[in-house]
Design an enzyme around this catalytic site. Structure first.
Site, PDB file in Angstrom:
ATOM      1  N   ARG A  36      -6.549 -17.799 -16.029  1.00 36.85           N
ATOM      2  CA  ARG A  36      -5.876 -17.369 -17.282  1.00 36.85           C
ATOM      3  C   ARG A  36      -5.999 -18.438 -18.402  1.00 36.85           C
ATOM      4  O   ARG A  36      -6.292 -18.035 -19.456  1.00 36.85           O
ATOM      5  CB  ARG A  36      -4.478 -16.908 -17.174  1.00 36.85           C
ATOM      6  CG  ARG A  36      -4.397 -15.778 -16.565  1.00 36.85           C
ATOM      7  CD  ARG A  36      -2.723 -15.577 -16.354  1.00 36.85           C
ATOM      8  NE  ARG A  36      -2.775 -13.813 -15.847  1.00 36.85           N
ATOM      9  CZ  ARG A  36      -1.613 -13.282 -15.642  1.00 36.85           C
ATOM     10  NH1 ARG A  36      -0.387 -14.002 -15.817  1.00 36.85           N
ATOM     11  NH2 ARG A  36      -1.560 -11.986 -15.526  1.00 36.85           N
ATOM     12  N   LYS A 197       4.901  -0.894  -2.336  1.00 33.89           N
ATOM     13  CA  LYS A 197       5.943   0.576  -2.947  1.00 33.89           C
ATOM     14  C   LYS A 197       5.278   1.414  -3.398  1.00 33.89           C
ATOM     15  O   LYS A 197       4.526   1.247  -4.469  1.00 33.89           O
ATOM     16  CB  LYS A 197       6.921  -0.203  -3.661  1.00 33.89           C
ATOM     17  CG  LYS A 197       7.905  -0.987  -3.197  1.00 33.89           C
ATOM     18  CD  LYS A 197       8.902  -1.468  -4.251  1.00 33.89           C
ATOM     19  CE  LYS A 197      10.407  -1.518  -3.682  1.00 33.89           C
ATOM     20  NZ  LYS A 197      11.353  -1.583  -4.821  1.00 33.89           N
ATOM     21  N   GLY A 353      -2.920  -9.243 -10.378  1.00 37.26           N
ATOM     22  CA  GLY A 353      -1.931  -9.491  -9.434  1.00 37.26           C
ATOM     23  C   GLY A 353      -2.425  -9.879  -7.832  1.00 37.26           C
ATOM     24  O   GLY A 353      -3.255 -10.623  -7.669  1.00 37.26           O
ATOM     25  N   GLY A 376       0.550  -5.644 -14.397  1.00 36.28           N
ATOM     26  CA  GLY A 376       1.084  -4.613 -14.936  1.00 36.28           C
ATOM     27  C   GLY A 376       0.369  -3.943 -16.270  1.00 36.28           C
ATOM     28  O   GLY A 376       0.674  -2.680 -15.986  1.00 36.28           O
TER      29      GLY A 376
HETATM   30  P1  AMP Z   1       2.458  -4.735  -4.849  1.00 35.36           P
HETATM   31  O1  AMP Z   1       2.975  -5.792  -5.268  1.00 35.36           O
HETATM   32  O2  AMP Z   1       3.281  -3.417  -4.860  1.00 35.36           O
HETATM   33  O3  AMP Z   1       1.107  -4.663  -5.229  1.00 35.36           O
HETATM   34  O4  AMP Z   1       2.513  -5.077  -3.304  1.00 35.36           O
HETATM   35  C1  AMP Z   1       1.991  -6.289  -2.869  1.00 35.36           C
HETATM   36  C2  AMP Z   1       2.715  -6.886  -1.657  1.00 35.36           C
HETATM   37  O5  AMP Z   1       2.743  -5.835  -0.717  1.00 35.36           O
HETATM   38  C3  AMP Z   1       1.951  -7.997  -0.912  1.00 35.36           C
HETATM   39  O6  AMP Z   1       2.803  -9.171  -0.779  1.00 35.36           O
HETATM   40  C4  AMP Z   1       1.653  -7.320   0.413  1.00 35.36           C
HETATM   41  O7  AMP Z   1       2.218  -8.380   1.634  1.00 35.36           O
HETATM   42  C5  AMP Z   1       2.987  -6.050   0.753  1.00 35.36           C
HETATM   43  N1  AMP Z   1       2.342  -5.117   1.623  1.00 35.36           N
HETATM   44  C6  AMP Z   1       1.209  -4.688   1.951  1.00 35.36           C
HETATM   45  N2  AMP Z   1       1.132  -3.879   2.936  1.00 35.36           N
HETATM   46  C7  AMP Z   1       2.640  -4.053   3.574  1.00 35.36           C
HETATM   47  C8  AMP Z   1       2.952  -3.217   4.682  1.00 35.36           C
HETATM   48  N3  AMP Z   1       2.368  -2.294   5.303  1.00 35.36           N
HETATM   49  N4  AMP Z   1       4.397  -3.642   4.783  1.00 35.36           N
HETATM   50  C9  AMP Z   1       5.178  -4.455   4.016  1.00 35.36           C
HETATM   51  N5  AMP Z   1       4.410  -5.047   3.002  1.00 35.36           N
HETATM   52  C10 AMP Z   1       3.101  -4.904   2.648  1.00 35.36           C
END
Ligand code: AMP
Length: 394
Positions: A36, A197, A353, A376
């Site tokens: 960055r 999520k 991210g 984001g």
């Molecule tokens: P996000 O910030 O929503 O893009 O999520 C990223 C995070 O999701 C990472 O730290 C991953 O370790 C987690 N992640 C990905 N797949 C899974 C899964 N099947 N179960 C739990 N956590 C997950």
């Protein structure tokens, strides 16, 4: 809005909002990833090389109650000076900043302490915006990663420079890359959406249903889809309150002829840990006490075929818990497939991210078309939202 290349910076002090929110080594507090900082250099150097001086504003982390050493930009100052090859003045307070900014000569540069140490920044307080504005004669917003925030240093400040505000080169580059995917992407356009999520990604998926030809869903969010389709998902991540949303997305995709690809199999684990016992099962038949932590080999094969036949690829969010080696294969193989598709002529945009970290972890940064510096902010652009930091420049 002014344009940087036609604006005269001669004898002017440019306040540049940058995004120096970079990770630090836990022990040494040295900058761990300077992407960055490097990305802001073209804008900074342009002003310095065209007769101007520079005052830099940035946030750093999320301090709750004022100054805290671990969130001080002094840790970033060292790397910034190394990269610029010149010494950079540093001001801890606004009073110090006003005095030093008046003494800046052409080619000089000053960094203000973390804007979030100043009361009112995150509330877009107009008194604070006016104070920030007093630091210079024109305003450049080059902080794409913060463009989705309406804060004093990103939006409020712009109103004090009605004829002297503009986008920096990084902001322009980010928007051009996003536009390339958002309006008239070469078809087939595949969006790969992963992460923990489904609630965080609901709006982007809803919007993508109108522009993508294929949507690949991986990561923890895939299990809310599996449950909505009647699958047994054991102890995998699920957001029960999103099951109806997911059903709506499934039927909208069906109506619009968008192909939605879900993982047919998963690497499952008997606990949420790096050294759990693992096995591979169907994503719809996960036993009780087990959870899906990565996509399985058949899903990888399915997803690869889709990616390799695409002309445009957008990727946001990992396919599994890629931070732990036993669950990193899905994310790695999808990253490799995106790189291969790019070598075959596809345009690939990687959201910031975790997807950007994954691409860096697998040393593929130079093998994709563009890695965004904004997590984001990029998500919100693809959700169809207007970014306040950009709107304020109009
Ligand atoms: P996000 O910030 O929503 O893009 O999520 C990223 C995070 O999701 C990472 O730290 C991953 O370790 C987690 N992640 C990905 N797949 C899974 C899964 N099947 N179960 C739990 N956590 C997950």
């Amino acid at each position: 809005m002014s344009q940087m290349k036609s604006y005269s910076f001669q004898g002017k002090r440019a306040v540049i909002r940058v995004d120096f929110n970079v990770p630090l080594h836990k022990e040494t507090l040295e900058v761990q990833d300077d992407k960055r900082i490097k990305a802001a250099l073209p804008t900074i150097n342009w002003v310095l090389n065209h007769g101007g001086s520079v005052v830099l504003l940035s946030h750093f982390g999320r301090p709750k109650n004022g100054p805290e050493d671990r969130f001080s930009l002094r840790h970033v100052l060292v790397r910034l000076q190394e990269l610029l090859g010149v010494s950079v003045a540093f001001s801890l307070t606004l009073e110090e900043g006003f005095l030093k900014s008046k003494e800046l000569n052409a080619g000089d540069i000053m960094l203000m302490e973390n804007v979030r140490f100043f009361k009112g920044e995150t509330e877009n307080n107009s008194t604070l915006s006016a104070e920030f504005a007093k630091l210079g004669d024109c305003f450049i917003n080059d902080a794409f990663g913060s463009a989705h925030r309406a804060h004093s240093s990103t939006t409020g400040i712009a109103s004090f420079f009605p004829n002297d505000r503009m986008m920096g080169f990084l902001m322009e580059e980010e928007l051009n890359n996003a536009q390339r995917v958002l309006s008239n992407p070469s078809s087939p356009f595949t969006a790969i959406i992963g992460g923990a999520k489904v609630s965080d990604k609901m709006l982007i998926i809803e919007n993508l249903v109108s522009i993508a030809s294929d949507i690949i869903i991986g990561g923890g969010m895939a299990y809310t889809f599996a449950q909505a389709m009647g699958g047994q998902i054991g102890n995998s991540l699920v957001e029960e309150d999103r099951l109806d949303n997911v059903k709506t997305i499934l039927s909208q995709a069906n109506q619009k002829g968008v192909r939605l690809h879900l993982p047919v199999d998963s690497v499952i684990a008997d606990s949420f840990s790096a050294d759990a016992s693992t096995q591979i099962t169907s994503s719809h038949h996960i036993p009780k006490g087990w959870m899906g932590l990565d996509i399985g080999p058949n899903s990888i094969d399915d997803f690869k075929k889709v990616i390799l036949s695409s002309k445009t690829v957008l990727w946001n969010g990992p396919m599994g818990v890629f931070e732990w080696e036993p669950f990193s294969r899905g994310t790695r193989d999808i990253a490799l497939a995106v790189a291969e598709a790019t070598s075959l002529g596809a345009y690939s945009l990687i959201g910031g991210g975790d997807s950007a970290s994954a691409i860096a972890q697998f040393a593929l940064v130079d093998k994709v078309s563009y890695v965004s510096t904004g997590g984001g902010a990029l998500l919100e652009l693809f959700e169809g939202k207007e970014l306040p930091g950009i709107k304020a420049l109009d």
